[in-house]
Design a protein around this motif. Structure first.
Motif, short mmCIF file in Angstrom:
data_model
loop_
_atom_site.label_atom_id
_atom_site.label_comp_id
_atom_site.label_asym_id
_atom_site.label_seq_id
_atom_site.Cartn_x
_atom_site.Cartn_y
_atom_site.Cartn_z
N LYS A 1 -56.62 26.77 -12.96
CA LYS A 1 -56.27 28.01 -12.26
C LYS A 1 -56.78 29.23 -13.01
CE LYS A 1 -51.83 26.36 -10.65
NZ LYS A 1 -50.37 26.51 -10.86
N HIS B 1 -41.60 17.16 -5.73
CA HIS B 1 -41.05 15.85 -5.35
C HIS B 1 -40.50 15.86 -3.93
CE1 HIS B 1 -37.29 17.80 -6.75
NE2 HIS B 1 -36.74 17.03 -5.85
N GLN B 2 -40.37 17.04 -3.33
CA GLN B 2 -39.91 17.10 -1.94
C GLN B 2 -41.08 17.03 -0.96
OE1 GLN B 2 -37.67 20.68 -3.23
NE2 GLN B 2 -36.10 19.97 -1.82
N LEU C 1 -49.42 18.36 -9.73
CA LEU C 1 -48.50 19.50 -9.63
C LEU C 1 -47.43 19.35 -10.70
CD1 LEU C 1 -48.08 19.59 -5.75
CD2 LEU C 1 -49.23 21.31 -7.14
N ASN C 2 -47.00 20.48 -11.23
CA ASN C 2 -45.95 20.46 -12.24
C ASN C 2 -44.59 20.25 -11.56
OD1 ASN C 2 -44.07 21.00 -14.24
ND2 ASN C 2 -45.30 22.61 -15.17
N PRO C 3 -43.88 19.17 -11.93
CA PRO C 3 -42.61 18.86 -11.25
C PRO C 3 -41.53 19.92 -11.46
CG PRO C 3 -42.91 17.47 -13.18
CD PRO C 3 -44.21 18.18 -12.96
N ALA C 4 -41.70 20.79 -12.45
CA ALA C 4 -40.63 21.72 -12.80
C ALA C 4 -40.67 23.04 -12.04
CB ALA C 4 -40.65 21.99 -14.30
N TYR C 5 -41.78 23.32 -11.34
CA TYR C 5 -41.87 24.58 -10.61
C TYR C 5 -42.06 24.34 -9.13
CZ TYR C 5 -42.28 26.72 -15.18
OH TYR C 5 -42.03 27.11 -16.46
N TYR D 1 -39.82 21.86 -4.23
CA TYR D 1 -40.44 21.32 -5.44
C TYR D 1 -41.40 20.20 -5.03
CZ TYR D 1 -37.23 24.01 -8.27
OH TYR D 1 -36.57 25.03 -8.86
N PRO E 1 -35.95 20.14 -11.97
CA PRO E 1 -35.27 20.21 -10.66
C PRO E 1 -35.02 18.84 -10.03
CG PRO E 1 -37.54 20.99 -10.53
CD PRO E 1 -37.21 20.84 -11.98
N GLU F 1 -44.54 28.73 -6.21
CA GLU F 1 -44.79 29.41 -7.48
C GLU F 1 -46.12 28.96 -8.07
OE1 GLU F 1 -43.98 31.73 -9.38
OE2 GLU F 1 -44.86 31.11 -11.30
N GLN F 2 -46.44 27.68 -7.89
CA GLN F 2 -47.68 27.18 -8.48
C GLN F 2 -48.92 27.73 -7.78
OE1 GLN F 2 -47.56 23.07 -10.08
NE2 GLN F 2 -45.50 22.98 -9.27
N ILE F 3 -48.74 28.14 -6.51
CA ILE F 3 -49.86 28.79 -5.83
C ILE F 3 -49.92 30.27 -6.23
CG2 ILE F 3 -50.88 29.33 -3.59
CD1 ILE F 3 -49.28 26.96 -2.45
N LEU G 1 -33.92 22.54 -16.36
CA LEU G 1 -35.31 22.33 -16.75
C LEU G 1 -36.05 21.49 -15.72
CD1 LEU G 1 -35.05 21.56 -20.57
CD2 LEU G 1 -36.01 23.60 -19.51
N TYR H 1 -51.02 17.68 -14.42
CA TYR H 1 -50.69 19.06 -14.03
C TYR H 1 -51.17 20.10 -15.05
CZ TYR H 1 -46.68 19.02 -17.23
OH TYR H 1 -45.89 18.97 -18.33
N GLU I 1 -48.89 31.72 -8.77
CA GLU I 1 -49.31 31.87 -10.16
C GLU I 1 -50.84 31.97 -10.27
OE1 GLU I 1 -47.99 29.24 -13.88
OE2 GLU I 1 -49.04 28.13 -12.34
#
Ligand code: SF4
Lengths: 316, 379
Positions: free
Chosen positions: A221, B151-152, B101-105, B149, A311, B109-111, A309, A214, B113
């Motif tokens: 980006k 993971h969903q 993909l960053n699991p925390a956002y 997120y 989710p 949001e990642q798009i 931190l 990631y 951004e």
């Protein structure tokens, strides 16, 4: 699950733990070898009249669950009874010591984060370069230095030699400037090893995160490198630090006996040692309860920060 | 001037075992709106070459070559200028979408951004555009999925989200790295459909990187086959598919599984790509090539026009520009005594599965490569 729902659930889950902790603490009196009255009297011979008074006061003839309920009710009202040794109110003694330990502990904890997190980031981003080696050496020194020795050296240099600070706490309020100035050295002494530990931990977890796919996506980006590191990488790296930092927060509450000794700091650490020494069971009981509650709360805090931190934790 | 011109791109890695030349003098170009495929086994250097275009190599180093995009040499740009191009004019959709993909956002949001990185937009506008992008890549109920997120999301949806991120600023060139890897067949088919839609618009050039010649054949106008860091064959997809001129390409074709083909065709090319530290002499493919002769181990074949045998990479104008069918095998300069004796048989898939689509589209056909004298190796 939203963060709020998770927080509520997790907090409710802490209640049975607290009940368990209080039950174990309560049973101390009965687990210690000897008659409960001897235990409560601090193993000093007391005349039969006083024994009966104690028996009456603690309701020792009642069934055990009633004794427990009565005790919990008292504890919830912050009434811990009297010390059989000093005759002082246990609650008042703790109320006097705990804020000092907390002040020093939290200051040292904040210092360790304020140093450990930036140093960890710098080390991870400069993997294998001089800056990394420098923090490695610093951290090694920090972990390897015994804190009583560090405390003594600091006291000797800044207290005795340069005379910048007093060698014993001033007779002033906890929030006074004088006291804050005095706290600088013990804070450094207590926080150094944690700062070193956090530096190394964060460096390791961040180096691992930086390898993840990631990060490449974030760079692709066209994000600024600062955003990539602070927004994407740091957040995922912090989970490793949170667990350790949380446990350290809990440990700080029971006071750092050695550091308190060096700086003549009247905190919980000394109190507990003295209480054990004198077999002052009500005081030990109250101190253990305070420490146990602090550990439970710190764990709760760790879990909540963790969930904020990452989710994925909330949905498990 | 083409949109992207890569010239003599050479990339090295420095490992404990020695210097590894992962990409070795690769040249190609892509016109605006064109879809070009880069095919090869994993480790052939295709992903490394793609990442190098945007300065996204983590450990390798570009030691030679030029990458001109819109006339600018990307390899010489400052990191700030390069950042303005990344995700904006050239975007990459990476493979392994779950990890990309960053699991925390949240996915949204990642798009968003990516949009905010290049344009001054309000948060609401970025959000609305991100939802529209999710819709464009085929995520159902995009508005409510925005706050999910990673993971969903399923793997297929993650891959779509990755493409949505890449599309955020309407790039002129989209690089898609192994879009189907690790996905099950139905999801693969859906993703390929999405890519086809994207390239059908004709506005955006696409560089499709895959180990699967079948995937590339479906999507691309031109194909580059890369082996051990070098281009070994290139040309229009039909030429490559019906008349592979390099034994390696022929082997790749033979290893595409075909539906309805009576025989078990899941053959793979025997042997392995050379370890990148220890390279064979001469033609890199010779240890695995059924047609290798003495000359192959001695001399490295050049990439030549298969019709005329003249080199295509030495500055002389190609007969038909980048659409020349070229291959790097001694056969095409007449240096091979026995020659290549595989035979290409076209199996029309309409005969097999009866889906009745136009047989002129190479994507619907399958080329079978028969090799009478080397059956054991190619099947
Ligand atoms: S040059 Fe020789 S080894 Fe290389 S592909 Fe051609 S026949 Fe095979």
């Amino acid at each position: 699950m939203s963060l709020g729902t998770y927080a509520l659930r997790r907090t409710l889950l802490a209640v049975p733990v607290l009940v368990g902790v209080s039950a174990i603490t309560f049973s101390f009196v009965h687990l210690v070898p000897g008659d409960a009255i001897d235990v409560l009297a601090g193993f000093q011979g007391v005349d039969p009249e006083a024994r009966d008074a104690l028996r009456e006061e603690y309701g020792l003839d009642d069934p055990i669950w009633r004794q427990y309920l009565a005790w919990v009710t008292d504890v919830l009202a912050l009434e811990f009874g009297e010390s059989p040794i000093t005759g002082r109110d246990v609650g008042a003694t703790i109320a006097e010591r705990l804020p000092r330990t907390l002040a020093l502990g939290v200051a040292a904890w904040l210092l360790s984060l304020a140093i450990g997190i930036p140093a960890g980031i710098v080390a991870a981003l400069n993997h294998g370069r001089p800056a990394d080696e420098l923090t490695r050496l610093g951290a090694l020194a920090g972990i390897a230095t015994p804190n009583f020795w560090l405390g003594l050296v600091l006291l000797f240099i800044f207290g005795v030699h340069l005379g910048w600070v007093r060698v014993t706490p001033p007779d002033a309020g906890l929030a006074s400037l004088e006291m804050l100035w005095f706290m600088v050295l013990p804070t450094i002494t207590l926080g150094t090893a944690s700062a070193a530990l956090i530096t190394r931990l964060l460096r390791a977890s961040m180096a691992r995160e930086l390898q993840k796919a990631y990060v490449r996506t974030a760079r692709a980006k066209g994000l600024r490198e600062r955003t990539v590191v602070l927004k994407h990488v740091l957040r995922n790296s912090l989970t490793a630090v949170v667990t350790v930092a949380g446990l350290q927060l809990a440990i700080l509450v029971d006071g750092a006996v050695v550091v308190e000794q060096v700086f003549a700091w009247p905190g919980m650490g000394q109190l507990v040692v003295d209480a054990v020494d004198q077999r002052d069971v009500p005081l030990i009981q109250a101190s253990v309860l305070v420490i146990a509650v602090a550990v439970v709360l710190a764990n709760l805090l760790v879990d909540l920060v963790y969930a904020a931190l990452d989710p994925r934790v909330r949905y498990r | 001037m083409a949109l992207l011109e890569v010239e003599n791109l050479t990339i090295q890695f420095y490992t404990d075992d020695g210097v590894v030349r992962a990409v070795d003098g690769v040249s190609y170009e892509i016109e605006a709106g064109e879809t070009v495929g880069l095919v090869g086994e994993s480790g052939a250097g295709k992903s490394v070459a793609s990442r190098a275009l945007l300065g996204l190599l983590e450990d390798g180093e570009v030691v030679a070559g030029e990458v001109r995009f819109d006339g600018r040499n990307l390899l010489e740009l400052s990191s700030a200028r390069l950042r303005e191009i990344r995700g904006n004019e050239i975007a990459i959709a990476f493979q392994d979408a779950d990890a990309a993909l960053n699991p925390a956002y949240t996915v949204g949001e990642q798009i968003a951004e990516a949009i905010r990185a290049h344009e001054t937009v309000t948060d609401t506008a970025a959000r609305e555009r991100s939802i529209a992008l999710l819709e464009r890549v085929g995520i159902p109920e995009p508005a409510s999925r925005y706050t999910d997120y990673p993971h969903q999301f399923s793997s297929g949806m993650c891959q779509r989200a990755i493409i949505a991120i890449a599309l955020a600023c309407d790039p002129d060139l989209l690089i898609v790295d192994e879009p189907t890897r690790g996905l099950d067949v139905t999801v693969q088919a859906q993703l390929l459909e999405l890519l086809e839609d994207l390239s059908a618009d004709g506005e955006m050039a696409i560089q499709l990187v895959s180990h699967d010649l079948g995937v590339v054949a479906d999507q691309c106008e031109r194909v580059l086959v890369i082996y051990a860091g070098k281009i070994v064959e290139r040309g229009p997809v039909e030429d490559l598919f019906y008349e592979p001129k390099h034994p390696y390409t022929a082997g790749l074709l033979a290893s595409i599984p075909r539906i309805g083909d009576g025989r078990d065709r899941l053959a793979s090319i025997p042997g392995r790509m050379p370890t990148r530290v220890q390279r064979p002499t001469g033609c890199q493919f010779h240890p695995r090539c059924p047609y290798a002769e003495a000359v192959c181990a001695r001399r490295d074949p050049e990439l030549v026009d298969t019709a005329t045998g003249t080199p295509v990479d030495d500055g002389e104008p190609d007969r038909e520009g980048p659409t020349t069918h070229a291959a790097a095998c001694h056969e095409h300069t007449g240096d091979l005594e026995e020659g290549l004796d595989y035979e290409v048989r076209i199996v029309d898939s309409t005969d097999d599965d009866g889906c009745g689509e136009s047989a002129s589209d190479p994507g619907d056909d399958s080329a079978a490569v028969d090799n009478p004298s080397h059956e054991g190796e190619l099947r």
